[in-house]
Design a protein around this motif. Sequence first.
Motif, PDB file in Angstrom:
ATOM      1  N   UNK B 158       9.509   6.038  -0.826  1.00  0.00           N
ATOM      2  CA  UNK B 158      10.497   6.575   0.104  1.00  0.00           C
ATOM      3  C   UNK B 158      10.588   5.686   1.352  1.00  0.00           C
ATOM      4  N   UNK B 159       9.451   5.301   1.839  1.00  0.00           N
ATOM      5  CA  UNK B 159       9.349   4.418   3.011  1.00  0.00           C
ATOM      6  C   UNK B 159      10.072   3.109   2.734  1.00  0.00           C
ATOM      7  N   UNK B 160       9.789   2.535   1.570  1.00  0.00           N
ATOM      8  CA  UNK B 160      10.350   1.246   1.186  1.00  0.00           C
ATOM      9  C   UNK B 160      11.876   1.327   1.116  1.00  0.00           C
ATOM     10  N   UNK B 226      13.873   7.563  14.513  1.00  0.00           N
ATOM     11  CA  UNK B 226      14.802   8.419  15.241  1.00  0.00           C
ATOM     12  C   UNK B 226      15.478   9.375  14.264  1.00  0.00           C
ATOM     13  N   UNK B 227      15.557  10.655  14.628  1.00  0.00           N
ATOM     14  CA  UNK B 227      16.267  11.639  13.826  1.00  0.00           C
ATOM     15  C   UNK B 227      17.745  11.259  13.845  1.00  0.00           C
ATOM     16  N   UNK B 228      18.491  11.279  12.774  1.00  0.00           N
ATOM     17  CA  UNK B 228      18.195  11.789  11.427  1.00  0.00           C
ATOM     18  C   UNK B 228      17.696  10.724  10.448  1.00  0.00           C
ATOM     19  N   UNK B 229      17.114   9.649  10.950  1.00  0.00           N
ATOM     20  CA  UNK B 229      16.690   8.583  10.036  1.00  0.00           C
ATOM     21  C   UNK B 229      15.175   8.571   9.898  1.00  0.00           C
ATOM     22  N   UNK B 230      14.561   9.710  10.171  1.00  0.00           N
ATOM     23  CA  UNK B 230      13.110   9.747  10.312  1.00  0.00           C
ATOM     24  C   UNK B 230      12.377  10.156   9.048  1.00  0.00           C
ATOM     25  N   UNK B 231      13.145  10.415   7.971  1.00  0.00           N
ATOM     26  CA  UNK B 231      12.567  11.069   6.811  1.00  0.00           C
ATOM     27  C   UNK B 231      11.331  10.427   6.212  1.00  0.00           C
ATOM     28  N   UNK B 232      11.253   9.113   6.308  1.00  0.00           N
ATOM     29  CA  UNK B 232      10.127   8.402   5.693  1.00  0.00           C
ATOM     30  C   UNK B 232       8.852   8.592   6.493  1.00  0.00           C
ATOM     31  N   UNK B 233       8.988   8.830   7.805  1.00  0.00           N
ATOM     32  CA  UNK B 233       7.847   8.681   8.723  1.00  0.00           C
ATOM     33  C   UNK B 233       6.713   9.666   8.469  1.00  0.00           C
ATOM     34  N   UNK B 234       6.985  10.988   8.397  1.00  0.00           N
ATOM     35  CA  UNK B 234       5.858  11.907   8.196  1.00  0.00           C
ATOM     36  C   UNK B 234       5.123  11.642   6.884  1.00  0.00           C
ATOM     37  N   UNK B 304       1.415  16.788  11.066  1.00  0.00           N
ATOM     38  CA  UNK B 304       1.643  17.398  12.371  1.00  0.00           C
ATOM     39  C   UNK B 304       1.720  16.324  13.456  1.00  0.00           C
ATOM     40  N   UNK B 305       0.756  15.416  13.439  1.00  0.00           N
ATOM     41  CA  UNK B 305       0.762  14.381  14.470  1.00  0.00           C
ATOM     42  C   UNK B 305       1.833  13.329  14.218  1.00  0.00           C
ATOM     43  N   UNK B 306       2.268  13.178  12.952  1.00  0.00           N
ATOM     44  CA  UNK B 306       3.373  12.259  12.679  1.00  0.00           C
ATOM     45  C   UNK B 306       4.649  12.777  13.347  1.00  0.00           C
TER      46      UNK B 306
END
Lengths: 225, 490
Positions: B158-160, B226-234, B304-306
């Motif tokens: 997903x990150x990739x 940045x939201x809404x492009x943050x999906x990979x981060x958590x 949570x911290x992500x």
Amino acid sequence: MSPPLPAHPFANDLVQFLGSALLMSAFAMLALRRMTSLVRIFALQGVLLTLSTLAVAILSAETHLLFSAIFTFAFKVVLLPAILFRLLNRLRIQGEVEVLVNVPSTMVLGLAIAVFSFTLAGPISELASTVSKGLIGVGLASLLLSFLMMISRRKALTQVIGFLGMENALFFSAINATYGMPMVVELGVAFDVLVGTFVFGIFFFQIRETFESLDLKHMDTTSME
Amino acid sequence: MILTAIVLCPLLGALVMGIVGHRKGADALNVLFSFLTFGLSLLLAFRVFTDGPVTGGAEQLYSDGFSAIFVVITGGVGATTSLFSLRYMAIEKAHGHLGAERTRLYLALYQIFILAMLAVLVSNNLGILWVSLEGATLATVLLVAWTRKPASVKAAWKYFILCGVGIALALFGTILLYFASEKTLGPGGTALLWTHLNGVKTTLEPTVIGLAFIFFIVGYGTKVGLVPLHNWLPDAHAEGPTPISAVLSGLLLNVALYAILRIKVLADGSLHNHLTSRLLLGFGLVSVLLASLSMWKRQDIKRLFAYSSIEHMGLATFAFGLGGPVGAFAGLLHMTSHSLIKSAIFFVVGHVVQTSGSQKIPEIRNLGERTPALARALTIGGLAITGLPPFAIFASEFLILSTAVSRAPWAIPPLLLALLITFAVLFRRIQEMTSASEAPAFPSSPTPTLTFYPVWIHFGLALVIGLFFPDSLGRLFHTALLSIGLTHGQ
């Protein structure tokens, strides 16, 4: 290197033709269902890209574009498709691409994207001073079409081809807007794409090993919060 | 010279790790290389702040005060994280989670990751900056998938894909920028060099630059989370090994935001309107709000911290969107203190997960009894990250809010609400984990020796910045912002 050739009346038409063929190939990628044909279309896109770079190089007498053309040929027509075919064979991937959104609706969406891209690129094209400035819209459209393909397909390999298609579109835009980026940047980008393809390859084996399938829907069932 | 050295040091480190990474003692060598890089980064900062900006490598490398500060943060947190990962990896090894080959991969990729981030920071060529940022993604993708568990492979994929798409859009932005600049600077090598671009920024074609900036903020913004492009981060933060979560959160997000800010300076010069500031304000505020709401139901401590990282990057973005000398100062201070505190929290969380055998919050209980030192560190981390005095984040958040009062008063209520929610959620969760409970105690394995030096160093620095705020540091920040030209906002 060579002095500028006298502009042939058809030369400009040729550039335009190659551009539209590239746009067609981006649409073809959206429509095709077989995995092997997708890789073939990707190779074809590489050929179109090489020819178009060559045509622009000759028309504009920018010699460094000749190197770009040779490089594109080696990289996108020979090396990358070879890697992809090898992956297909080694992973024994056959059969159909599973789509999230059905093909007709994707095509309609694709048309809307193409119109939007040309509207957006219009004012920019007028500022350009290149011989093929009308094609910036084609570049943007192909970029967004490949993007659409990435998000509407489920299989890992299809997403990769969408990714490589985006890179093709970016290269095409750079050629037509500015006769290509500085050499050092182009080489760097190519290096990243190459490393990226290898990483993708490593991934395929990891995904296969972990999920026993390359279909991402098996990944979706892996529970994450 | 120093610029070349700072890139060569981690490169050499990566090569050495690639060759001997599987041997005994390679992890100590990794620490050595990381500290060598840190030493070089301090040297660079000293040069920059005494003699002014440094250029090198046929103008391809450049560092001013602004990048020097990030170079020092990257070098420093990179070094302490290598120290933490020494202990972390030893414990993982004792649990039988990894073999020699995996260690080699980990160590080599770690050095490559540091190399890529430093290359972003000291590159003068915006094309090479793109190449390096993409390189940082490629290095960390394999690190996230490193444990080979299904969830981590999925997170890495997903990150990739998401960051790949994002970064492709940023390349289109780079092409547009080159398109605009070669009209004045001429085709060829110099048209993407930041120093040259900065000289001619007022003559760049505004329509093209405006469009380019939108592509840049969407592209690099994906990496900032940045939201809404943050999906990979958590996912990437939760499923990768914890030292990697620490550097992803503490360093990579900063580096991506740094790239956006460099472009913002150019775009502001050309546009003469509020486009860039408004975009940053919007993206920042939405990120803060959505991240704090998302924290509500998280049951996974790393996740949570992500989300808290997304919130803080949103705050920093918002601060730079506010602009002006105080806004930019607050943004820079916020990025610095977030780096220090969040990476330290991930160090603590790494050990918490190792001693509890799970990263699900309901399964982590009785920390206070089992490992009192960890419980203390986690509580202090919670205090520091939610912006309570006397830690540094209090200072930066206070500055951000007080600037917002005059520049964007409408943003105050949602911001305060978000900060309040974060505070409540984090404390509730931390309290659940540390306090004694009736829940059946987990079979407590013999606690291995944990490492706390890096944690206390980071918290200590954050405390010093928050309590005393040394004058010299303030002057450094001010010089940094002046050197890039972020102080004169709208």
